[in-house]
Each structure stands twice: as structure tokens, then as C-alpha cells.
Scaffold this motif. Structure first.
Motif, PDB file in Angstrom:
ATOM      1  N   VAL A  79      14.608 -10.750  17.256  1.00 35.58           N
ATOM      2  CA  VAL A  79      12.976 -10.440  17.667  1.00 35.58           C
ATOM      3  C   VAL A  79      13.370  -9.222  18.368  1.00 35.58           C
ATOM      4  O   VAL A  79      12.269  -8.122  18.520  1.00 35.58           O
ATOM      5  N   ASP A  80      14.895  -8.786  19.178  1.00 35.09           N
ATOM      6  CA  ASP A  80      14.752  -6.834  19.329  1.00 35.09           C
ATOM      7  C   ASP A  80      15.105  -6.171  18.333  1.00 35.09           C
ATOM      8  O   ASP A  80      15.648  -5.562  18.765  1.00 35.09           O
ATOM      9  N   ILE A  81      14.907  -6.980  16.919  1.00 33.12           N
ATOM     10  CA  ILE A  81      15.094  -5.760  15.696  1.00 33.12           C
ATOM     11  C   ILE A  81      13.294  -4.891  16.533  1.00 33.12           C
ATOM     12  O   ILE A  81      13.069  -5.732  15.909  1.00 33.12           O
ATOM     13  N   ASP A  82      13.679  -4.099  15.752  1.00 34.77           N
ATOM     14  CA  ASP A  82      12.537  -2.383  15.797  1.00 34.77           C
ATOM     15  C   ASP A  82      12.132  -2.651  14.400  1.00 34.77           C
ATOM     16  O   ASP A  82      12.469  -1.562  13.571  1.00 34.77           O
ATOM     17  N   ILE A  83      10.705  -3.023  14.005  1.00 32.25           N
ATOM     18  CA  ILE A  83      10.396  -3.204  13.025  1.00 32.25           C
ATOM     19  C   ILE A  83       9.196  -1.504  12.741  1.00 32.25           C
ATOM     20  O   ILE A  83       8.383  -2.066  13.583  1.00 32.25           O
ATOM     21  N   ILE A  84       9.216  -1.045  11.901  1.00 34.39           N
ATOM     22  CA  ILE A  84       8.780  -0.054  11.694  1.00 34.39           C
ATOM     23  C   ILE A  84       6.656  -1.152  11.672  1.00 34.39           C
ATOM     24  O   ILE A  84       7.115  -1.960  10.288  1.00 34.39           O
ATOM     25  N   ASP A  85       5.996  -0.253  12.114  1.00 36.33           N
ATOM     26  CA  ASP A  85       4.573  -1.403  11.985  1.00 36.33           C
ATOM     27  C   ASP A  85       3.671   0.180  12.221  1.00 36.33           C
ATOM     28  O   ASP A  85       3.035   0.755  13.115  1.00 36.33           O
ATOM     29  N   ASP A  86       3.154   0.991  10.873  1.00 35.75           N
ATOM     30  CA  ASP A  86       2.681   2.095  10.764  1.00 35.75           C
ATOM     31  C   ASP A  86       1.289   2.264   9.643  1.00 35.75           C
ATOM     32  O   ASP A  86       0.729   1.781   8.749  1.00 35.75           O
ATOM     33  N   SER A  87       0.391   1.386  10.930  1.00 38.17           N
ATOM     34  CA  SER A  87      -0.601   0.511  10.298  1.00 38.17           C
ATOM     35  C   SER A  87      -2.327   1.544  10.239  1.00 38.17           C
ATOM     36  O   SER A  87      -2.242   1.740   8.780  1.00 38.17           O
ATOM     37  N   SER A  88      -1.436   2.883  10.512  1.00 38.36           N
ATOM     38  CA  SER A  88      -2.725   4.012  10.396  1.00 38.36           C
ATOM     39  C   SER A  88      -2.521   4.723   9.668  1.00 38.36           C
ATOM     40  O   SER A  88      -2.833   5.755   8.921  1.00 38.36           O
ATOM     41  N   GLN A  89      -0.980   4.994   8.692  1.00 36.60           N
ATOM     42  CA  GLN A  89      -0.760   5.329   7.470  1.00 36.60           C
ATOM     43  C   GLN A  89      -0.942   4.460   6.173  1.00 36.60           C
ATOM     44  O   GLN A  89      -1.446   3.580   5.832  1.00 36.60           O
ATOM     45  N   SER A  90      -1.924   5.918   5.618  1.00 32.95           N
ATOM     46  CA  SER A  90      -2.425   5.063   4.468  1.00 32.95           C
ATOM     47  C   SER A  90      -1.947   5.424   2.788  1.00 32.95           C
ATOM     48  O   SER A  90      -1.757   7.105   3.209  1.00 32.95           O
ATOM     49  N   PHE A  91      -1.849   5.071   1.645  1.00 29.74           N
ATOM     50  CA  PHE A  91      -1.285   5.390   0.947  1.00 29.74           C
ATOM     51  C   PHE A  91      -2.314   5.398  -0.540  1.00 29.74           C
ATOM     52  O   PHE A  91      -3.778   4.474  -0.191  1.00 29.74           O
ATOM     53  N   THR A  92      -1.840   5.969  -1.348  1.00 29.39           N
ATOM     54  CA  THR A  92      -2.772   5.601  -2.430  1.00 29.39           C
ATOM     55  C   THR A  92      -2.664   4.950  -3.304  1.00 29.39           C
ATOM     56  O   THR A  92      -1.316   5.568  -4.221  1.00 29.39           O
ATOM     57  N   ILE A  93      -3.023   3.861  -3.969  1.00 24.50           N
ATOM     58  CA  ILE A  93      -2.710   3.164  -5.125  1.00 24.50           C
ATOM     59  C   ILE A  93      -2.419   4.277  -6.387  1.00 24.50           C
ATOM     60  O   ILE A  93      -4.251   4.561  -6.897  1.00 24.50           O
ATOM     61  N   THR A  94      -1.753   4.392  -6.769  1.00 19.79           N
ATOM     62  CA  THR A  94      -1.275   5.400  -8.090  1.00 19.79           C
ATOM     63  C   THR A  94      -1.642   3.759  -9.379  1.00 19.79           C
ATOM     64  O   THR A  94      -2.104   3.119  -9.523  1.00 19.79           O
ATOM     65  N   LYS A  95      -1.804   4.727 -10.626  1.00 24.08           N
ATOM     66  CA  LYS A  95      -2.344   3.806 -12.212  1.00 24.08           C
ATOM     67  C   LYS A  95      -1.265   3.404 -11.757  1.00 24.08           C
ATOM     68  O   LYS A  95      -1.069   1.933 -12.246  1.00 24.08           O
ATOM     69  N   GLU A  96       0.135   3.924 -12.054  1.00 20.98           N
ATOM     70  CA  GLU A  96       1.349   3.329 -11.964  1.00 20.98           C
ATOM     71  C   GLU A  96       2.398   2.388 -11.252  1.00 20.98           C
ATOM     72  O   GLU A  96       2.426   1.640 -12.263  1.00 20.98           O
ATOM     73  N   MET A  97       1.185   2.322 -10.327  1.00 19.46           N
ATOM     74  CA  MET A  97       1.463   1.213  -9.335  1.00 19.46           C
ATOM     75  C   MET A  97       1.326  -0.008  -9.915  1.00 19.46           C
ATOM     76  O   MET A  97       1.256  -1.456  -9.788  1.00 19.46           O
ATOM     77  N   ARG A  98      -0.679   0.018 -10.066  1.00 22.17           N
ATOM     78  CA  ARG A  98      -1.540  -1.141 -10.736  1.00 22.17           C
ATOM     79  C   ARG A  98      -0.544  -1.610 -11.763  1.00 22.17           C
ATOM     80  O   ARG A  98      -0.596  -2.945 -12.389  1.00 22.17           O
ATOM     81  N   MET A  99      -0.307  -0.506 -12.867  1.00 19.90           N
ATOM     82  CA  MET A  99       0.450  -0.937 -14.116  1.00 19.90           C
ATOM     83  C   MET A  99       1.704  -2.411 -13.869  1.00 19.90           C
ATOM     84  O   MET A  99       2.165  -3.282 -14.293  1.00 19.90           O
ATOM     85  N   LYS A 100       2.763  -1.365 -12.423  1.00 18.02           N
ATOM     86  CA  LYS A 100       3.666  -2.385 -12.076  1.00 18.02           C
ATOM     87  C   LYS A 100       3.002  -3.707 -11.720  1.00 18.02           C
ATOM     88  O   LYS A 100       4.094  -4.452 -11.896  1.00 18.02           O
ATOM     89  N   ALA A 101       2.462  -3.556 -10.697  1.00 12.33           N
ATOM     90  CA  ALA A 101       1.711  -4.419 -10.369  1.00 12.33           C
ATOM     91  C   ALA A 101       1.086  -5.446 -11.472  1.00 12.33           C
ATOM     92  O   ALA A 101       1.797  -6.889 -10.814  1.00 12.33           O
ATOM     93  N   HIS A 102       0.799  -5.165 -12.493  1.00 11.65           N
ATOM     94  CA  HIS A 102      -0.215  -6.030 -13.308  1.00 11.65           C
ATOM     95  C   HIS A 102       1.235  -6.533 -14.059  1.00 11.65           C
ATOM     96  O   HIS A 102       1.329  -8.439 -14.370  1.00 11.65           O
ATOM     97  N   ASN A 103       2.715  -5.853 -14.944  1.00  8.83           N
ATOM     98  CA  ASN A 103       3.558  -6.799 -15.493  1.00  8.83           C
ATOM     99  C   ASN A 103       4.095  -7.585 -14.321  1.00  8.83           C
ATOM    100  O   ASN A 103       4.330  -8.591 -15.014  1.00  8.83           O
ATOM    101  N   LEU A 104       4.092  -6.936 -12.729  1.00  6.63           N
ATOM    102  CA  LEU A 104       4.701  -8.608 -12.129  1.00  6.63           C
ATOM    103  C   LEU A 104       3.943  -9.445 -11.983  1.00  6.63           C
ATOM    104  O   LEU A 104       4.671 -10.839 -13.033  1.00  6.63           O
TER     105      LEU A 104
END
Length: 308
Positions: free
Chosen positions: A60-85
Motif C-alpha cells: 500500500v505504500d508504493i506510489d502508483i501513477i494514476d493519471d486519469s485525465s490523460q487521454s490516448f488515441t486508439i490507433t489502427k495498429e493497437m486495434r489489430m494487436k488487440a484483435h490478434n491477441l
């Protein structure tokens, strides 16, 4: 220990793409919680991990990064990797299902073999039992034939003895004639006829009450007690007198077809409400033979099979 915090937006994006919550959380945490591409790449690299679908636990004492406001764009390559996975995961699960089905089929085959073997053993045991019964029937039939031959031979000897004719075979055991004052007096000759009648009476009783083995055995044992009491105490009248209306006698012997008849063959006579054996008619040899016949009927599991 606690569940690590990860980027909520990235977690939602991965779940929208079809990844389980636990796997997506684990991928974000171990890939650095930086991007969808890193998380998907991590999942591809660790798809065979046994704990890939388990949420990791951290101090519980480990500091975990939680940047909830940061937005990322889902690219076509990402979708292909997710599909393959997802395709690889589906293939893996299908293969596992096939393996499990093959194992179940093997188990069914083994169970079928065991059932067939059990059936074979049961049929073999039944065959052996039938052979044993047939053998017992043949042996009893042989004994019956031998007894009839002995009876005929004994009757022949008895007739010759009564008529005063010489015996053809002096080696044959018969009751000798008594000589008094040079006069030959015939002694009653005891033959196997009555013994066979006693045995046939018990066979008939067993045949009349087929399927009531416990009741038949109890009747035989009771008859053996009555006969044995007279043999042990021939001069005691109470052992030579049986009340026909006695509930115990009726339940064990009197109510069975053949029970009273057996006692009559032993010499008992009906007198009003009693079966009575006069002292002068006590035949110890006959009663002893009756006891032997009863004992055989009780102890021999094949007694009466030929007739039944």
C-alpha cells in the motif's frame, strides 16, 4: 497488500476493446501504466502466464501513477494487436476445450470397458453357479437311483427272509431271524422304504412352500427337536405327545403342508387334539434315521433340488 491504481481511461479503453478487467489492470500495471500500445504488447508477450487473469497485489505504500485525465488515441495498429491477441486467446481456449473433451472421452471409454468387464465377470459367475447346480442335481439323481436299487434289493431280501428262503447273498446286511427253541421267528425287517418316504415328505414340504426358505428351515429345525426329544427320552410321555392346537406348533409345523405327515411317518398318531406316539411303537432306528434326514435337509444347500 492492495490493488494497484491504474489509468482509468486506459483501463476503460482496454475493456472496450474486449480485454477482461483483471488482465487489463495487470497489463497496465506491469507495462508502466503509460499507453494502450505498451499494455497490449505486454499482454502479447505474457499471454501464456498462468496468472495473467489475476489482479496483481502491491504494498500500500508504493506510489502508483494514476493519471486519469490523460487521454490516448486508439490507433489502427493497437486495434489489430488487440484483435490478434483476442484471436490467440480464443484459439488457446478452444485447444484447451478440445483437450478436455478428449480426456473426458478417454474416461468414458475406460468406464465403458470397466462396465463390460464387470458384466463379463457376472455372466461367468452365473455360468459357474448354473454348472454347480446342474452337477448337484445330477449327484442327487444318482443318489436317488442308488437308493431305489438298494431298496429293491433289501425288499427282495426281506421277502426271502419272511418266506424262510435262503439268502442269495449272505454278505448283505439284513436283520437276522431270531431262533427260539429251534423255531424260526421272523423279526420285523427294517428297509429303506420309510427313510425314502421321510425324505420325500421333506422334499414335498419344500416344494409346496417354495421361496419361503427361512420358514422351511425353521420347520425342519422344530421337527428335529421333536424327534430328538423322543430319542433322548423315549420313556417320557410328555415328549411323545404334541398338542395340535398349540400356537407355536401350528406356526412352525402344523400350518405347513407335510409337517404333520412327517411326524406321522415317524410313528405319531392322531388322537383328538393331539399327536401321540405310543411307547410300544417307538422305533429308535426309524427316529434316528428321521433325525439324519432332517439334519441333511438343514445343512445340505442342494437338498430337494432334483424334485423341485
Amino acid at each position: 497488500m492492495a490493488v494497484p491504481k491504474v489509468n482509468v481511461k486506459l483501463l476503460e479503453d482496454l475493456e472496450i476493446m474486449g480485454f477482461p478487467h483483471a488482465r487489463a489492470t495487470r497489463a497496465l500495471y506491469y507495462s508502466g501504466n503509460t499507453s494502450l500500445e505498451e499494455a497490449i504488447t505486454w499482454m502479447i508477450d505474457h499471454e501464456n502466464d498462468t496468472d495473467i487473469d489475476e489482479i496483481p497485489l502491491v504494498d500500500v505504500d508504493i506510489d502508483i501513477i494514476d493519471d486519469s485525465s490523460q487521454s490516448f488515441t486508439i490507433t489502427k495498429e493497437m486495434r489489430m494487436k488487440a484483435h490478434n491477441l483476442r484471436e490467440q486467446e480464443g484459439k488457446r481456449k478452444r485447444n484447451e476445450d478440445k483437450m478436455m473433451e478428449r480426456e473426458r472421452e478417454k474416461e468414458r471409454i475406460q468406464e465403458g470397458k470397466k462396465l463390460l468387464e464387470a458384466k463379463r465377470i457376472a455372466e461367468e459367475n452365473e455360468r459357474k453357479r448354473n454348472l454347480s447346480l446342474r452337477k448337484a442335481e445330477k449327484e442327487e439323481e444318482q443318489r436317488a437311483r442308488e437308493n431305489i436299487l438298494k431298496k429293491l434289493e433289501q425288499d427282495k431280501l426281506n421277502r426271502r427272509s419272511i418266506l424262510g428262503l435262503p439268502l442269495e447273498n449272505q454278505a448283505t446286511v439284513t436283520s437276522p431271524a431270531i431262533v427260539i427253541n429251534q423255531k424260526k421267528i421272523s423279526k420285523p425287517i427294517y428297509t429303506t422304504t420309510k427313510i425314502e418316504h421321510l425324505r420325500e415328505c421333506l422334499r414335498s414340504l419344500k416344494r409346496e412352500h417354495k421361496g419361503e426358505n427361512a420358514r422351511i428351515r425353521r420347520a425342519f429345525e422344530t421337527l428335529l427337536v421333536y424327534v430328538g426329544n423322543v430319542v433322548k427320552n423315549p420313556n417320557e410321555e410328555k415328549y411323545r405327545k404334541i398338542r395340535l392346537s398349540n400356537p407355536l406348533f401350528q406356526d412352525r409345523v402344523g400350518s405347513l403342508n407335510g409337517g404333520v405327515e412327517f411326524l406321522e411317518l415317524c410313528g405319531f398318531e392322531r388322537m383328538d387334539d393331539f399327536l401321540y406316539l405310543p411307547s410300544e411303537k417307538v422305533d429308535m432306528e426309524l427316529l434316528s434315521s428321521a433325525g439324519s434326514v432332517l439334519n441333511s435337509a438343514i445343512t445340505n444347500p442342494f437338498f430337494g433340488l432334483l424334485s423341485i
